[in-house]
Scaffold this motif. Structure first.
Motif, PDB file in Angstrom:
ATOM      1  N   LYS A   1       0.798  -1.123  -0.069  1.00  0.00           N
ATOM      2  CA  LYS A   1       0.059   0.049   0.044  1.00  0.00           C
ATOM      3  C   LYS A   1       0.831   1.165  -0.106  1.00  0.00           C
ATOM      4  CE  LYS A   1      -3.730  -0.485   2.223  1.00  0.00           C
ATOM      5  NZ  LYS A   1      -4.777  -0.401   3.132  1.00  0.00           N
TER       6      LYS A   1
ATOM      7  N   SER B   1      -4.714  -0.795  -7.514  1.00  0.00           N
ATOM      8  CA  SER B   1      -5.404  -0.540  -6.156  1.00  0.00           C
ATOM      9  C   SER B   1      -6.439  -1.564  -5.751  1.00  0.00           C
ATOM     10  CB  SER B   1      -5.868   1.015  -6.188  1.00  0.00           C
ATOM     11  OG  SER B   1      -4.563   1.650  -6.276  1.00  0.00           O
TER      12      SER B   1
ATOM     13  N   SER C   1       1.339   4.020  -3.011  1.00  0.00           N
ATOM     14  CA  SER C   1       0.888   5.306  -2.726  1.00  0.00           C
ATOM     15  C   SER C   1       2.214   6.382  -3.298  1.00  0.00           C
ATOM     16  CB  SER C   1       0.569   5.634  -1.265  1.00  0.00           C
ATOM     17  OG  SER C   1      -0.499   4.765  -0.978  1.00  0.00           O
TER      18      SER C   1
ATOM     19  N   CYS D   1     -10.481   6.532  -1.794  1.00  0.00           N
ATOM     20  CA  CYS D   1      -9.647   7.724  -1.717  1.00  0.00           C
ATOM     21  C   CYS D   1      -8.723   8.055  -2.861  1.00  0.00           C
ATOM     22  CB  CYS D   1      -9.050   7.635  -0.218  1.00  0.00           C
ATOM     23  SG  CYS D   1      -9.844   7.732   0.928  1.00  0.00           S
ATOM     24  N   ILE D   2      -8.078   6.960  -3.402  1.00  0.00           N
ATOM     25  CA  ILE D   2      -6.795   7.130  -4.369  1.00  0.00           C
ATOM     26  C   ILE D   2      -7.758   7.481  -5.626  1.00  0.00           C
ATOM     27  CG2 ILE D   2      -6.620   4.894  -5.572  1.00  0.00           C
ATOM     28  CD1 ILE D   2      -3.909   7.058  -4.478  1.00  0.00           C
TER      29      ILE D   2
ATOM     30  N   TYR E   1      -9.245   2.681   0.761  1.00  0.00           N
ATOM     31  CA  TYR E   1      -7.884   2.972  -0.021  1.00  0.00           C
ATOM     32  C   TYR E   1      -8.556   3.318  -1.529  1.00  0.00           C
ATOM     33  CZ  TYR E   1      -3.441   2.964  -2.049  1.00  0.00           C
ATOM     34  OH  TYR E   1      -2.126   3.447  -2.425  1.00  0.00           O
TER      35      TYR E   1
ATOM     36  N   PHE F   1       1.900   6.563  -7.059  1.00  0.00           N
ATOM     37  CA  PHE F   1       0.830   7.597  -7.532  1.00  0.00           C
ATOM     38  C   PHE F   1       1.414   8.882  -7.345  1.00  0.00           C
ATOM     39  CE2 PHE F   1      -2.675   4.452  -7.113  1.00  0.00           C
ATOM     40  CZ  PHE F   1      -3.272   4.764  -8.360  1.00  0.00           C
TER      41      PHE F   1
END
Length: 282
Positions: A80, A126, A84, A137-138, A134, A87
């Motif tokens: 994770k 994801s 992140s 949100c992403i 998650y 990204f």
């Protein structure tokens, strides 16, 4: 009970773990594209974003491959965090490319949709984490980043057209209706992935409940069978322990009976001899 719960957690983890194999493929494709873009744009201001991406992806891919093949494996929090950071690197490269391009080419990173396609792939990765919060949100952040890139390109001199007049073409022209469609497509992808992962989690939880019930049933059956075996062993031991004294008592009683019979026989013989002796003397 604790054993079964741990087993189910491990089972769910394995499902997620195998699904994340696609992340290696996506990173490999992006890495190759970044290397090619670095070579093609060598000496230009936009050389740095693909170069940084290529170096970062190469190093982290080697580390991930090593950890993946090791006995320790990679914890999902590591996945994770890595996702992140990926990204963040991609968002930064997207904005940096728009900012560093010449005023006549500001809209190119948006028009060619390369970053948009990469975002699609990363949203899929994801989803494989099976973490709805998650993913949501992403997804929201990705949509906002793309909208912000369109606004930034306009601030840097890109021409935003409100109609679809394709007679006017150029590397610095953005057709807002097309970009709105891309934004809605991005939102639709996020919603589809969210619903799909929600359904997969529901199926997984249902299967886990059935598996838990089956395991508990088997455990109860094994406990009952083991209890019966223990009772049988104890009963056999008790019977053996009781049988030994009874065998001794039985042998002793038989010996007494035999001795008594011999004594009775001897007494009868003596009695008969005396009777015959008395008869002969009369």
């Amino acid at each position: 009970m604790n054993t079964t719960i741990e087993f189910l957690k491990e089972y769910a983890g394995q499902v997620r773990y195998k699904g994340l194999n696609i992340l290696f493929v996506v990173r490999l494709i992006i890495n190759i594209a970044a290397i090619y873009a670095s070579i093609a744009n060598y000496g230009k201001p936009i050389f740095y974003p693909p170069f940084v991406i290529a170096v970062y992806y190469t190093v982290t891919s080697i580390i991930m491959s090593f950890l993946y093949r090791s006995k320790k494996g990679i914890h999902f929090w590591s996945y994770k965090i890595l996702l992140s950071i990926d990204f963040l690197i991609l968002f930064s490269a997207f904005y940096f490319t728009i900012y560093k391009n010449s005023p006549a080419l500001t809209a190119v990173p948006i028009i060619n949709s390369i970053y948009l396609i990469i975002f699609f792939f990363y949203l899929l990765c994801s989803g494989f984490l099976l973490d709805l919060t998650y993913l949501l949100c992403i997804g929201i952040i990705t949509v906002l980043v793309y909208i912000g890139a369109i606004i930034l390109s306009g601030m840097l001199g890109a021409n935003h057209l409100n109609n679809l007049d394709f007679s006017i073409l150029g590397p610095n022209i953005i057709y807002l209706p097309l970009e709105v469609m891309k934004v809605f497509l991005l939102i639709s992808i996020v919603i589809c992935y969210y619903k799909l992962i929600q359904f997969l989690l529901y199926v997984l939880d249902s299967n886990n409940e059935q598996l838990l019930a089956e395991i508990q049933s088997r455990e109860n059956s094994l406990v009952s069978q083991e209890r019966s075996n223990v009772i049988g062993i104890i009963a056999l031991s008790l019977a053996h322990e009781i049988n030994n004294p009874l065998a001794g008592i039985k042998g002793t009683v038989n010996y007494i009976f035999d001795e008594e019979n011999e004594f009775v026989k001897y007494f009868d013989v003596e009695k008969n001899n005396k009777i015959e002796f008395l008869k002969s003397n009369l």
